[in-house]
Write an enzyme that holds these catalytic residues in place. Structure first.
Site, PDB file in Angstrom:
ATOM      1  NE  ARG A   1      -3.883  -1.882   1.937  1.00  0.00           N
ATOM      2  CZ  ARG A   1      -5.272  -2.354   1.669  1.00  0.00           C
ATOM      3  NH1 ARG A   1      -5.154  -1.043   1.073  1.00  0.00           N
ATOM      4  NH2 ARG A   1      -5.678  -3.276   1.021  1.00  0.00           N
TER       5      ARG A   1
ATOM      6  CD  GLN B   1      -2.997  -5.242   9.216  1.00  0.00           C
ATOM      7  OE1 GLN B   1      -2.257  -4.686   9.683  1.00  0.00           O
ATOM      8  NE2 GLN B   1      -4.049  -5.053   8.720  1.00  0.00           N
TER       9      GLN B   1
ATOM     10  CG  ASP C   1       5.028 -12.463   6.221  1.00  0.00           C
ATOM     11  OD1 ASP C   1       5.037 -12.844   7.330  1.00  0.00           O
ATOM     12  OD2 ASP C   1       5.223 -11.286   5.866  1.00  0.00           O
TER      13      ASP C   1
ATOM     14  CG  HIS D   1      -5.595 -10.077   6.906  1.00  0.00           C
ATOM     15  ND1 HIS D   1      -4.694  -9.329   6.763  1.00  0.00           N
ATOM     16  CD2 HIS D   1      -6.572  -9.231   7.954  1.00  0.00           C
ATOM     17  CE1 HIS D   1      -5.770  -8.349   7.080  1.00  0.00           C
ATOM     18  NE2 HIS D   1      -7.232  -8.821   7.571  1.00  0.00           N
TER      19      HIS D   1
ATOM     20  CB  CYS E   1     -10.026 -32.440  -1.453  1.00  0.00           C
ATOM     21  SG  CYS E   1     -10.188 -33.916  -0.426  1.00  0.00           S
TER      22      CYS E   1
ATOM     23  CG  ASN F   1       3.364   2.905   9.185  1.00  0.00           C
ATOM     24  OD1 ASN F   1       3.512   0.943   8.917  1.00  0.00           O
ATOM     25  ND2 ASN F   1       2.464   3.490   8.339  1.00  0.00           N
TER      26      ASN F   1
ATOM     27  CB  ALA G   1       9.821  -2.809  11.334  1.00  0.00           C
TER      28      ALA G   1
END
Length: 248
Positions: free
Chosen positions: A38, A104, A107, A122, A155, A216, A234
């Site tokens: 984003r 969220q 990974d 998520h 499946c 952020n 971060a």
């Protein structure tokens, strides 16, 4: 307030907090080579519309398109490795400084770094499941079937449709989100790391906690509410905060 003062204030809030929980978004994983979907100028979604490539509508109605584009995006995350920020959060959990991580991200990097109490609101890119019988399969099974041109994958038990255990656009939120909300409600402090706080319903979590730290690179709609706002990567921010907590 200079950076050092911001780090010291964040460390003070964390040390004073009876219970602290962390919310992470895409920004924590950019240092692991995963695109931030984003951020202006570099977000993956400036080229692709997530409502198109990662939605239930496309998965169920146009599976060829989903597995050609969306599924490749999901698969591409799986070889990433945790960065320093993930490892620091794992260490903070082990030391009892934070209760756990709500993420969220899909990974799997928090688990790879050793975090135990992870709320994947998520979903994840470790597993898939059958829509008919509920059988769980590894993500590798999905990849193998797709690589063999079995689209959509089926499946082996019942022939039902298999899909990734990722929360796509159009999916309801999983039960783990309700658990995450309860943990935030019982926390004194929420630390938001690498999230633009633009995605609902996760972005209402800052509303239900007394104290808030936001780490952020860009502005968020909740900066006005935060006790501390740190505009840094971060890993850099967490390293400085963690050093103060450990050595002061």
């Amino acid at each position: 307030m200079g950076d050092k003062n911001l780090f010291e204030e964040a460390a003070r809030l964390i040390k004073q907090s009876r219970k602290t929980i962390v919310l992470t978004g895409a920004g924590i994983s950019t240092e692991s080579g995963i695109p931030d979907f984003r951020s202006p100028g570099r977000g993956l979604w400036e080229k692709l519309d997530p409502m198109e490539v990662l939605s239930t509508g496309v998965l169920y109605n146009f599976p060829e398109e989903f597995y050609k584009v969306g599924f490749k995006i999901l698969s591409s995350m799986r070889n990433a490795e945790p960065n320093e920020a993930h490892y620091i959060l794992s260490e903070m959990e082990k030391e009892g400084i934070i209760f756990g991580v709500i993420t969220q991200n899909i990974d799997n990097l928090h688990q790879k770094a050793g975090s135990k109490n992870v709320f994947e609101v998520h979903g994840n890119t470790r597993e898939g499941s059958c829509l008919h019988c509920g059988k769980k399969v590894s993500f590798e099974v999905l990849e193998e079937k797709v690589n063999k041109k079995q689209i959509p994958p089926r499946c082996d038990e019942c022939g039902g449709l298999l899909r990734p255990d990722v929360v796509l656009f159009g999916d309801p939120m999983p039960y783990v989100f309700d658990l995450a909300v309860k943990e935030v409600k019982s926390s004194d402090l929420l630390i938001v790391i690498g999230s633009s706080l633009a995605v609902s319903p996760v972005n209402f979590l800052p509303d239900i906690v007394r104290h808030l730290i936001i780490i952020n690179a860009t502005e968020t709609p909740y900066d006005y509410k935060a006790d501390v706002v740190i505009r840094e990567k971060a890993s850099y921010a967490l390293r400085n905060i963690w050093d103060i907590i450990k050595f002061q």
